[in-house]
Design a protein around this motif. Structure first.
Motif, mmCIF file in Angstrom:
data_model
loop_
_atom_site.group_PDB
_atom_site.id
_atom_site.type_symbol
_atom_site.label_atom_id
_atom_site.label_comp_id
_atom_site.label_asym_id
_atom_site.label_seq_id
_atom_site.Cartn_x
_atom_site.Cartn_y
_atom_site.Cartn_z
ATOM 1 N N LEU A 241 0.832 -1.204 0.000
ATOM 2 C CA LEU A 241 0.000 0.000 0.000
ATOM 3 C C LEU A 241 0.865 1.251 0.000
ATOM 4 C CD1 LEU A 241 -2.737 1.346 0.099
ATOM 5 C CD2 LEU A 241 -2.754 1.073 2.593
ATOM 6 N N GLY A 242 2.026 1.198 0.669
ATOM 7 C CA GLY A 242 2.935 2.334 0.658
ATOM 8 C C GLY A 242 3.435 2.647 -0.745
ATOM 9 N N ILE A 243 3.798 1.608 -1.511
ATOM 10 C CA ILE A 243 4.250 1.786 -2.893
ATOM 11 C C ILE A 243 3.129 2.378 -3.743
ATOM 12 C CG2 ILE A 243 4.978 0.548 -4.972
ATOM 13 C CD1 ILE A 243 6.385 -1.457 -3.072
ATOM 14 N N TYR A 244 1.922 1.861 -3.568
ATOM 15 C CA TYR A 244 0.763 2.349 -4.313
ATOM 16 C C TYR A 244 0.437 3.793 -3.921
ATOM 17 C CZ TYR A 244 -3.996 2.327 -6.271
ATOM 18 O OH TYR A 244 -5.135 2.604 -6.976
ATOM 19 N N THR A 245 0.559 4.094 -2.623
ATOM 20 C CA THR A 245 0.231 5.428 -2.116
ATOM 21 C C THR A 245 1.134 6.494 -2.727
ATOM 22 O OG1 THR A 245 -0.599 4.567 -0.012
ATOM 23 C CG2 THR A 245 0.092 6.872 -0.048
ATOM 24 N N ILE A 246 2.447 6.221 -2.793
ATOM 25 C CA ILE A 246 3.372 7.199 -3.371
ATOM 26 C C ILE A 246 2.994 7.498 -4.817
ATOM 27 C CG2 ILE A 246 5.726 7.423 -4.259
ATOM 28 C CD1 ILE A 246 5.577 8.286 -1.432
ATOM 29 N N ALA A 247 2.726 6.443 -5.604
ATOM 30 C CA ALA A 247 2.355 6.640 -7.005
ATOM 31 C C ALA A 247 1.034 7.382 -7.119
ATOM 32 C CB ALA A 247 2.266 5.283 -7.708
ATOM 33 N N TYR A 248 0.065 6.999 -6.308
ATOM 34 C CA TYR A 248 -1.268 7.598 -6.359
ATOM 35 C C TYR A 248 -1.202 9.079 -5.993
ATOM 36 C CZ TYR A 248 -6.360 7.750 -5.865
ATOM 37 O OH TYR A 248 -7.688 8.042 -6.016
ATOM 38 N N GLN A 249 -0.435 9.391 -4.952
ATOM 39 C CA GLN A 249 -0.337 10.781 -4.518
ATOM 40 C C GLN A 249 0.392 11.641 -5.540
ATOM 41 O OE1 GLN A 249 -1.742 12.315 -1.864
ATOM 42 N NE2 GLN A 249 -2.802 10.378 -1.525
ATOM 43 N N LEU A 250 1.404 11.102 -6.176
ATOM 44 C CA LEU A 250 2.132 11.873 -7.175
ATOM 45 C C LEU A 250 1.237 12.219 -8.356
ATOM 46 C CD1 LEU A 250 4.799 13.074 -8.171
ATOM 47 C CD2 LEU A 250 5.359 10.831 -9.137
ATOM 48 N N VAL A 251 0.343 11.301 -8.709
ATOM 49 C CA VAL A 251 -0.549 11.521 -9.842
ATOM 50 C C VAL A 251 -1.785 12.308 -9.430
ATOM 51 C CG1 VAL A 251 -2.036 10.396 -11.540
ATOM 52 C CG2 VAL A 251 0.238 9.469 -11.064
ATOM 53 N N SER A 329 -1.564 7.813 -14.261
ATOM 54 C CA SER A 329 -1.658 9.093 -14.980
ATOM 55 C C SER A 329 -2.862 9.091 -15.917
ATOM 56 C CB SER A 329 -0.373 9.355 -15.775
ATOM 57 O OG SER A 329 0.717 9.568 -14.911
ATOM 58 N N ALA A 330 -3.143 7.926 -16.517
ATOM 59 C CA ALA A 330 -4.341 7.813 -17.362
ATOM 60 C C ALA A 330 -5.596 7.982 -16.518
ATOM 61 C CB ALA A 330 -4.357 6.455 -18.065
ATOM 62 N N GLY A 376 -2.188 -8.202 -7.772
ATOM 63 C CA GLY A 376 -1.189 -7.187 -7.455
ATOM 64 C C GLY A 376 -1.670 -5.774 -7.706
ATOM 65 N N VAL A 377 -0.830 -4.814 -7.283
ATOM 66 C CA VAL A 377 -1.237 -3.399 -7.327
ATOM 67 C C VAL A 377 -1.360 -2.883 -8.761
ATOM 68 C CG1 VAL A 377 -0.389 -2.774 -5.040
ATOM 69 C CG2 VAL A 377 1.190 -2.760 -6.968
ATOM 70 N N GLU A 378 -0.543 -3.385 -9.687
ATOM 71 C CA GLU A 378 -0.646 -2.915 -11.068
ATOM 72 C C GLU A 378 -1.970 -3.333 -11.697
ATOM 73 O OE1 GLU A 378 2.714 -3.686 -13.551
ATOM 74 O OE2 GLU A 378 4.142 -3.245 -11.947
ATOM 75 N N ALA A 379 -2.447 -4.537 -11.360
ATOM 76 C CA ALA A 379 -3.739 -5.002 -11.877
ATOM 77 C C ALA A 379 -4.867 -4.126 -11.343
ATOM 78 C CB ALA A 379 -3.966 -6.457 -11.485
ATOM 79 N N VAL A 380 -4.757 -3.725 -10.084
ATOM 80 C CA VAL A 380 -5.758 -2.827 -9.498
ATOM 81 C C VAL A 380 -5.763 -1.494 -10.238
ATOM 82 C CG1 VAL A 380 -6.414 -1.531 -7.431
ATOM 83 C CG2 VAL A 380 -5.663 -3.903 -7.215
ATOM 84 N N ALA A 381 -4.577 -0.956 -10.516
ATOM 85 C CA ALA A 381 -4.476 0.337 -11.198
ATOM 86 C C ALA A 381 -5.069 0.271 -12.606
ATOM 87 C CB ALA A 381 -3.012 0.768 -11.260
ATOM 88 N N ILE A 382 -4.777 -0.789 -13.344
ATOM 89 C CA ILE A 382 -5.319 -0.933 -14.700
ATOM 90 C C ILE A 382 -6.839 -1.040 -14.664
ATOM 91 C CG2 ILE A 382 -5.430 -2.480 -16.700
ATOM 92 C CD1 ILE A 382 -2.478 -3.174 -16.120
ATOM 93 N N THR A 383 -7.349 -1.810 -13.721
ATOM 94 C CA THR A 383 -8.801 -1.948 -13.568
ATOM 95 C C THR A 383 -9.449 -0.601 -13.268
ATOM 96 O OG1 THR A 383 -8.505 -4.198 -12.725
ATOM 97 C CG2 THR A 383 -10.626 -3.140 -12.297
ATOM 98 N N TYR A 384 -8.790 0.185 -12.434
ATOM 99 C CA TYR A 384 -9.286 1.512 -12.064
ATOM 100 C C TYR A 384 -9.426 2.393 -13.310
ATOM 101 C CZ TYR A 384 -10.016 4.982 -8.331
ATOM 102 O OH TYR A 384 -10.548 5.880 -7.446
ATOM 103 N N VAL A 385 -8.433 2.340 -14.197
ATOM 104 C CA VAL A 385 -8.458 3.156 -15.417
ATOM 105 C C VAL A 385 -9.616 2.739 -16.327
ATOM 106 C CG1 VAL A 385 -7.213 3.748 -17.528
ATOM 107 C CG2 VAL A 385 -5.988 3.644 -15.350
ATOM 108 N N ILE A 386 -9.805 1.433 -16.498
ATOM 109 C CA ILE A 386 -10.885 0.939 -17.365
ATOM 110 C C ILE A 386 -12.251 1.377 -16.828
ATOM 111 C CG2 ILE A 386 -12.053 -1.138 -18.199
ATOM 112 C CD1 ILE A 386 -9.283 -2.510 -18.172
#
Length: 482
Positions: A241-251, A329-330, A376-386
């Protein structure tokens, strides 16, 4: 309306730039001082803050902006109701801390949540004054208050981080921010409107009925926006969640901080012309283009520079966040365009539609993320974009139904910012590939070169192909100053 929008944006824009810069500075410094799990723990706490804040004003804050003729007695009743509700929320948050910690299997959360509960006793004392200032278009006072609060809160968090406070640096920074903001709003507001010791719920029925839908809409919207945090923290742990949080907050920082630059100004303006669908449609289209002009290049820039931006800003230990920054970013692009929907629905007094819409979105998000989180977190991010793309397209249909939004004019307005941003991003990425063959003593040098070239390319494209729009904005700024 465009003149007033630009005028309000000057102050909210100044606040946005400074606040965004300070919060990014906080993440840059603390990213190097704190562990990944510390950011994961704060991500779990942030979900609680966001959800509990929904209930602190009973959803009537925007009702105050929407209704143009609230009496002093009604405002006094709403003020004390806000204080009572805030204390109740604080107590509930405090008592449920062991349950939340058990859900995440993180005993350290108990003490953190107990501290965070203080925020909800503090917020109500200044919150209503903020809405009154917003209704009166006093964006200069709002901006000064927000800037002061953010600067002091971030400074405290940085000082505590250097002192070795760990995750408590983030927690006490949040407490300081909300405390200072509430005190400043209360001090300013009390001089113009002093709540009397009057309380009669029957006189605020219309506010509460509006607020119920608004509160429901906010609660499901926050759940929808944070269900990824909840499930990642629950099933993948604090470090993931920490790794995801940094990316999410930056975007998300550019989106959540730059969007209010316009939407905070737009809602009270839309409320004043709520009976003219033509004015609302044109205002919404103009606002969306302005948001695109400001945020599209930032988000496309994040996509193409993430490989060196993340290590430079946060250090090599956060390299796992790079693909997440590019994917999210998408998501940021779509959220930029979806966020203003709420301003229109509130201005039309259709908080009920917003609630039903957000409830459907939240339900779909929860189910989709639950099914995909184990990948994993990347799958969550891709799903979020779709899901965000589907939500965006359906949202345009909704606004056509509510205000007769002209889809052709809307998408035509977005076409140039989108096209110019894509061309700029391809140019910057090409330069990045060329620079990768050169050895630099530090990554800061190529990063600065890419940012400057990207900004110059984007401005040149706009100046050459849409100079009229830039001149129009410049003219409106000058008129507002005079």
């Amino acid at each position: 309306m465009m003149k007033q929008l630009i005028g309000g944006m000057k102050w909210t824009g100044s606040a946005t730039i400074i606040n965004t810069g300070m919060q990014l500075l906080q993440y840059v410094i603390l990213g190097r001082l704190l562990a990944k799990s510390d950011f994961g723990l704060m991500g779990m706490v942030t979900v609680i803050i966001a959800f509990a804040q929904v209930f602190t004003d009973m959803g009537v804050g925007n009702a105050i902006v929407h209704r143009q003729n609230a009496s002093n007695k009604q405002l006094s009743t709403l003020y004390w109701l806000n204080v009572i509700t805030g204390a109740t929320v604080a107590l509930i948050v405090f008592l449920t801390a062991p349950l939340v910690a058990g859900f995440y299997d993180e005993p350290r959360l108990i003490e953190l949540i107990h501290l965070i509960a203080l925020i909800f006793c503090i917020i109500p004392f200044g919150q209503q004054f903020q809405f009154i200032m917003q209704k009166n278009l006093e964006f200069d006072r709002i901006a000064k208050t927000e800037i002061t609060s953010v600067v002091l809160g971030v400074c405290l968090a940085i000082i505590l981080a250097f002192s070795g406070a760990g995750v408590y640096a983030l927690v006490f920074g949040q407490i300081a921010f909300h405390t200072i903001k509430s005190i400043l709003y209360g001090f300013q507001g009390w001089s113009t409107f002093r709540p009397s010791f009057y309380f009669n719920l029957r006189e605020v029925k219309e506010f509460l009925s509006f607020g119920v839908y608004q509160m429901g809409s906010r609660s499901v919207s926050y759940f929808s926006s944070n269900v990824d945090y909840i499930l990642i923290g629950r099933f993948l742990g604090a470090e993931a969640l920490g790794i995801y949080t940094i990316a999410y907050q930056l975007v998300v920082v550019p989106v959540t901080k730059i969007n209010p630059l316009i939407t905070r100004v737009a809602f009270p303006l839309f409320a004043k012309v709520q009976n003219s669908d033509q004015s609302l449609s044109k205002g919404f289209t103009d606002m969306s283009k302005m948001l695109a002009v400001i945020t599209f290049p930032i988000l496309f820039g994040l996509m193409c520079t993430a490989d060196i931006l993340v290590p430079v800003m946060f250090g090599d230990k956060w390299e796992a966040s790079i693909p997440l920054v590019q994917i999210l970013s998408a998501l940021g692009l779509l959220r930029v365009l979806m966020n203003p929907n709420g301003s229109i629905l509130l201005a039309k007094g259709r908080a009920d539609i917003g609630f039903k819409w957000d409830l459907g979105v939240a339900s779909i998000h929860a189910l989709a993320f639950y099914l995909i989180v184990h990948l994993g977190v990347e799958a969550v991010a891709i799903t979020y974009v779709i899901l965000a793309l589907i939500n965006f397209l359906l949202g345009r249909i909704l606004l056509h139904y509510v205000i007769g939004l002209n889809g052709r004019e809307y998408f035509l307005g977005l076409s140039k910012p989108a096209l110019f941003s894509v061309i700029m991003a391809l140019f910057v990425y090409g330069v990045y590939l060329l620079l990768s063959f050169i050895h630099f003593p530090t990554l800061i040098i190529p990063l600065v070169v890419l940012i400057l070239l990207g900004a110059a390319a984007y401005f040149a494209l706009f100046y050459y192909f849409d100079k009229h729009y830039l001149m129009e904005l410049k003219s409106l700024m000058k008129k507002k100053q005079s």
